[in-house]
Design a protein around this motif. Structure first.
Motif, PDB file in Angstrom:
ATOM      1  N   THR A   1      -7.887 -39.938 -65.963  1.00 11.21           N
ATOM      2  CA  THR A   1      -6.994 -40.517 -66.967  1.00 11.21           C
ATOM      3  C   THR A   1      -6.030 -41.513 -66.317  1.00 11.21           C
ATOM      4  O   THR A   1      -5.736 -42.563 -66.890  1.00 11.21           O
ATOM      5  CB  THR A   1      -6.221 -39.406 -67.703  1.00 11.21           C
ATOM      6  OG1 THR A   1      -7.171 -38.445 -68.187  1.00 11.21           O
ATOM      7  CG2 THR A   1      -5.445 -39.963 -68.879  1.00 11.21           C
TER       8      THR A   1
ATOM      9  N   GLU B   1     -12.413 -40.193 -74.899  1.00 10.59           N
ATOM     10  CA  GLU B   1     -11.903 -39.159 -74.015  1.00 10.59           C
ATOM     11  C   GLU B   1     -12.685 -37.876 -74.246  1.00 10.59           C
ATOM     12  O   GLU B   1     -12.686 -37.328 -75.354  1.00 10.59           O
ATOM     13  CB  GLU B   1     -10.433 -38.867 -74.354  1.00 10.59           C
ATOM     14  CG  GLU B   1      -9.443 -39.835 -73.747  1.00 10.59           C
ATOM     15  CD  GLU B   1      -9.340 -39.677 -72.247  1.00 10.59           C
ATOM     16  OE1 GLU B   1      -9.489 -38.543 -71.746  1.00 10.59           O
ATOM     17  OE2 GLU B   1      -9.119 -40.692 -71.581  1.00 10.59           O
TER      18      GLU B   1
ATOM     19  N   ASP C   1      -4.860 -36.252 -73.112  1.00 11.77           N
ATOM     20  CA  ASP C   1      -5.261 -37.496 -72.444  1.00 11.77           C
ATOM     21  C   ASP C   1      -5.402 -38.635 -73.444  1.00 11.77           C
ATOM     22  O   ASP C   1      -4.972 -39.757 -73.182  1.00 11.77           O
ATOM     23  CB  ASP C   1      -6.566 -37.296 -71.671  1.00 11.77           C
ATOM     24  CG  ASP C   1      -6.370 -36.443 -70.416  1.00 11.77           C
ATOM     25  OD1 ASP C   1      -5.206 -36.143 -70.081  1.00 11.77           O
ATOM     26  OD2 ASP C   1      -7.371 -36.092 -69.790  1.00 11.77           O
TER      27      ASP C   1
ATOM     28  N   GLU D   1     -14.323 -41.364 -70.607  1.00 10.51           N
ATOM     29  CA  GLU D   1     -13.850 -40.395 -69.612  1.00 10.51           C
ATOM     30  C   GLU D   1     -14.568 -39.083 -69.852  1.00 10.51           C
ATOM     31  O   GLU D   1     -14.347 -38.411 -70.868  1.00 10.51           O
ATOM     32  CB  GLU D   1     -12.322 -40.205 -69.711  1.00 10.51           C
ATOM     33  CG  GLU D   1     -11.830 -39.239 -68.643  1.00 10.51           C
ATOM     34  CD  GLU D   1     -10.340 -38.938 -68.699  1.00 10.51           C
ATOM     35  OE1 GLU D   1      -9.552 -39.810 -69.103  1.00 10.51           O
ATOM     36  OE2 GLU D   1      -9.977 -37.801 -68.322  1.00 10.51           O
TER      37      GLU D   1
HETATM   38 MG    MG Z   1      -8.315 -36.686 -68.110  1.00  8.86          MG
END
Ligand code: MG
Ligand code: ZN
Length: 216
Positions: free
Chosen positions: A44, A64, A72, A117
Motif C-alpha cells: 500500500t 485493493e 488500504d 494490490e
Molecule cells: Mg496493503
C-alpha cells in the motif's frame, strides 16, 4: 482408480478468465500491474508513492485485495484515484474471477494504469493470473535475504522486484548482494529496485521504469 486433479482444473479455469480480462484491458489500452508481497512488505505504501509520482501523467485506478477490512482502499481513495476494495473473505489470493467482478465497478475508459494490490502472501498469488500486463513483487528488508530461496515461484514469476525499506539495512543484517544474486538466478529477466517508501530513496527508478512500461 480415478484421479481428480482439483488444482489443475481450478488453475485452467482461472487462466481462461484471466485471458478474458486481458482482452478487455487490451481493448481499453489499460496497463495492469499485479503487485504482490507478504503482509507488511509495503504494498500500500508503494501504491501510494507511485500514485503521488505518476498521477499527473496517467489516469490511475486501484483494486485493493484484502482478506478483510477496507483500510488500504480508504488510504488510496484519499489520493483522489478511483479505488475498489475486494474482500476475499478468507481466500489468500486474488483470482481472475474476482478481478472480472471488480471491473464492473471501475470506469476503464481513458484509464492508463490499473494497479492491483494482491492479498499479502508470497505463495499462491504467483499461481493465479489476473489478466495483468506486468507482475511485480516487493521483498522488504526485515523479511530477510533468504526469501528468494524459500519462495522461488513468486520471484520466478515477476518482472519487477522492489526491495523496500532499505532505510532498515543497517539494523537487519540483510545481504543485498546475496538476495539479488539468488533472485536473478531464479529469474534472469528480473529488474530490481532497492528503495525506501519511507524516505523516498530509489523511488524514481521504479516510477521511471513503470512509466516506460505504461507508455509502451
Ligand atoms: Mg496493503
Ligand atoms: Zn491463496
Amino acid at each position: 482408480m480415478k484421479e481428480i486433479k482439483v488444482m489443475e482444473n481450478i488453475l485452467s479455469a482461472n487462466e481462461a478468465l484471466a485471458e478474458e480480462n486481458a482482452r478487455i484491458f487490451r481493448d481499453k489500452s489499460v496497463y495492469v500491474v499485479d503487485l504482490m508481497s507478504s503482509p507488511g512488505a509495503g504494498k500500500t505504501s508503494l501504491v501510494t508513492r507511485t500514485i503521488e509520482k505518476l498521477k499527473d501523467e496517467f489516469k490511475i485506478a486501484v483494486i485493493e485485495g484484502d482478506i478483510a477490512s477496507k483500510i488500504d482502499a480508504e488510504k488510496i481513495q484519499q489520493l483522489g484515484v478511483e479505488t475498489v476494495q475486494i474482500n476475499t473473505g478468507g481466500a489468500c489470493h486474488l483470482d481472475a474471477n474476482m478481478i472480472k467482478k471488480a471491473l464492473g465497478a471501475i470506469s476503464l475508459d481513458g484509464l492508463d494504469l490499473l494497479i492491483i494490490e494482491n492479498v499479502g502472501n508470497l505463495v499462491c498469488p504467483a499461481s493465479f493470473s489476473l489478466g495483468e500486463s506486468l507482475r511485480a513483487m516487493i521483498l522488504s528488508i526485515p523479511e530477510g535475504d533468504d526469501k528468494p530461496l524459500k519462495y522461488p515461484a513468486m520471484f520466478a514469476e515477476c518482472s519487477g522486484l522492489v526491495l523496500n525499506k532499505i532505510d532498515l539495512l543497517d539494523q537487519c543484517g540483510f545481504d543485498m548482494e546475496k538476495a539479488q544474486q539468488v533472485a536473478r538466478s531464479l529469474n534472469p529477466n528480473l529488474t530490481i529496485f532497492p528503495l525506501s517508501c519511507k524516505t523516498g530513496e530509489g523511488l524514481d527508478k521504479w516510477t521511471e521504469w513503470l512509466t516506460g512500461k505504461v507508455r509502451s
